[in-house]
Design a protein around this motif. Structure first.
Motif, PDB file in Angstrom:
ATOM      1  N   ASN A 124       0.685  -1.325   0.002  1.00 42.17           N
ATOM      2  CA  ASN A 124      -0.095   0.084   0.310  1.00 42.17           C
ATOM      3  C   ASN A 124       1.001   1.328  -0.047  1.00 42.17           C
ATOM      4  O   ASN A 124       1.529   1.142   0.809  1.00 42.17           O
ATOM      5  CB  ASN A 124      -0.888  -0.035   1.203  1.00 42.17           C
ATOM      6  N   PRO A 125       0.887   2.216  -1.017  1.00 45.56           N
ATOM      7  CA  PRO A 125       1.605   3.141  -0.937  1.00 45.56           C
ATOM      8  C   PRO A 125       1.484   4.285  -0.033  1.00 45.56           C
ATOM      9  O   PRO A 125       2.481   5.277   0.297  1.00 45.56           O
ATOM     10  CB  PRO A 125       1.396   3.862  -2.560  1.00 45.56           C
ATOM     11  N   ILE A 126       0.298   4.372   0.613  1.00 47.63           N
ATOM     12  CA  ILE A 126      -0.237   4.996   1.748  1.00 47.63           C
ATOM     13  C   ILE A 126       0.629   5.040   3.067  1.00 47.63           C
ATOM     14  O   ILE A 126       1.033   6.198   3.695  1.00 47.63           O
ATOM     15  CB  ILE A 126      -1.726   4.721   2.109  1.00 47.63           C
ATOM     16  N   ASN A 127       1.518   4.000   2.945  1.00 51.51           N
ATOM     17  CA  ASN A 127       2.580   3.942   4.104  1.00 51.51           C
ATOM     18  C   ASN A 127       3.753   4.573   4.024  1.00 51.51           C
ATOM     19  O   ASN A 127       4.635   4.872   4.716  1.00 51.51           O
ATOM     20  CB  ASN A 127       2.748   2.213   4.343  1.00 51.51           C
ATOM     21  N   PHE A 128       3.932   5.364   2.833  1.00 51.77           N
ATOM     22  CA  PHE A 128       5.017   5.765   2.370  1.00 51.77           C
ATOM     23  C   PHE A 128       5.160   7.424   2.275  1.00 51.77           C
ATOM     24  O   PHE A 128       6.241   8.115   1.710  1.00 51.77           O
ATOM     25  CB  PHE A 128       5.790   5.494   1.160  1.00 51.77           C
TER      26      PHE A 128
END
Length: 325
Positions: free
Chosen positions: A296-300
């Protein structure tokens, strides 16, 4: 005056003087002289081994020996101080540096390992100050070994620091489209409704809705691995290999700003938003891969948004709506 001795002559019935023989007299004199010489030699030897009879050379040697003893004691004290300083470095190495880089500490058994087996100091035995010399030499040997272990450890720490710096630069840590350029965060990571089939399926990235031509930014340092339209559904897309197992994908571009093999830095413009491939409207489809697995890109997005913005985008990304591709 020598005592006169007599003997009785029975033939003449008279006392006569005993005349000593010349050889006997000489023997007595010789014995006296030898005895005197031997006594004198023994007395000389005894005097040589007493502090009451020292030659200038003996005094110089005694002073040099005393100076060496003092120097050995000073060196021994300095090595104790150096050992204490080294122990402080070892403590920081184990409990600070290695903890920071998430690597195991060097055990004391390895740092403090002694010198078993043969007697390393046999040639130093048998002297007046052998204990002092052997003890000091042993301290020096142990200190040198600990310094060698610590030097190797610091080399490892330097490499870890270099790798850590490269890792931090490689992690995709920003949004690929700036907030001020966004129309809205169209779709997040997870199961979403397909815009063409209306069937619920897994959406492997995030969709950022923006005008055609909006700049797209590399989210971490890396090398462009792909810049083409040969993957089904993605249209014009870019894949950046960041190292440490990280890859990012940017899809549906209207135009490229990089080519294959080009090195990029985080924040470099790599292309522009479009609607090529399997797309319903202009947007960027963005994916993050780690070790071959999509994540999940949201974690970065910790590199360029505030906590408030993160909460908002996270809330929007978790809404199960319709994706744009």
């Amino acid at each position: 005056m020598a005592k006169v001795k007599y003997y009785y002559d029975t033939e003449n019935l008279a006392y006569r003087k005993i005349k000593p023989k010349k050889g006997k007299r000489l023997g007595v004199v010789a014995l006296f002289l030898v005895s005197s010489a031997l006594f004198g030699f023994l007395a000389f030897v005894v005097l040589l081994n007493t502090p009451f009879f020292e030659t200038p050379k003996d005094k110089l040697q005694a002073r040099e020996i005393e100076n060496l003893k003092v120097n050995y004691e000073i060196i021994s004290k300095q090595m104790e101080e150096a050992t204490a300083a080294l122990e402080a470095i070892e403590d920081r190495d184990n409990n600070l540096y290695r903890a920071y880089f998430n690597t195991s500490a060097i055990p004391d058994e390895q740092r403090k390992a002694g010198f078993g087996g043969v007697n390393r100091y046999k040639e130093l035995e048998g002297y007046n100050n052998s204990d002092l010399v052997i003890n000091t030499t042993n301290k020096l040997d142990v200190l040198l070994k600990e310094l060698a272990v610590q030097s190797k450890s610091l080399d490892e720490i330097a490499k870890l620091a270099k790798d850590k710096e490269q890792l931090l630069a490689a992690i995709p840590a920003i949004q690929p489209v700036k907030n001020e350029d966004l129309r809205h965060m169209a779709s997040g990571f997870g199961y979403r409704s397909d815009p063409f089939t209306k069937i619920r399926k897994f959406h492997a990235g995030m969709d950022f809705s923006a005008k055609t031509g909006t700049p797209i930014y590399a989210t971490g340092d890396g090398v462009v691995q792909r810049a083409d339209n040969r993957a089904t559904g993605y249209g014009n897309h870019i894949v950046i290999k960041h190292g440490f197992g990280y890859e990012t994908l940017y899809a549906h571009l209207s135009k490229y700003n990089v080519k294959v093999g080009q090195k990029v830095k985080r924040g470099d413009v790599i292309g522009f938003v479009g609607s090529t491939g399997r797309s319903e409207a202009p947007h960027l489809h963005y994916e993050v891969h780690k070790g071959g697995e999509v994540i999940n890109p949201i974690n970065f997005y910790y590199g360029n948004i505030s906590a408030k913005e993160y909460v908002l985008i996270s809330k929007l990304a978790n809404q199960e709506n319709q994706s744009l591709d």
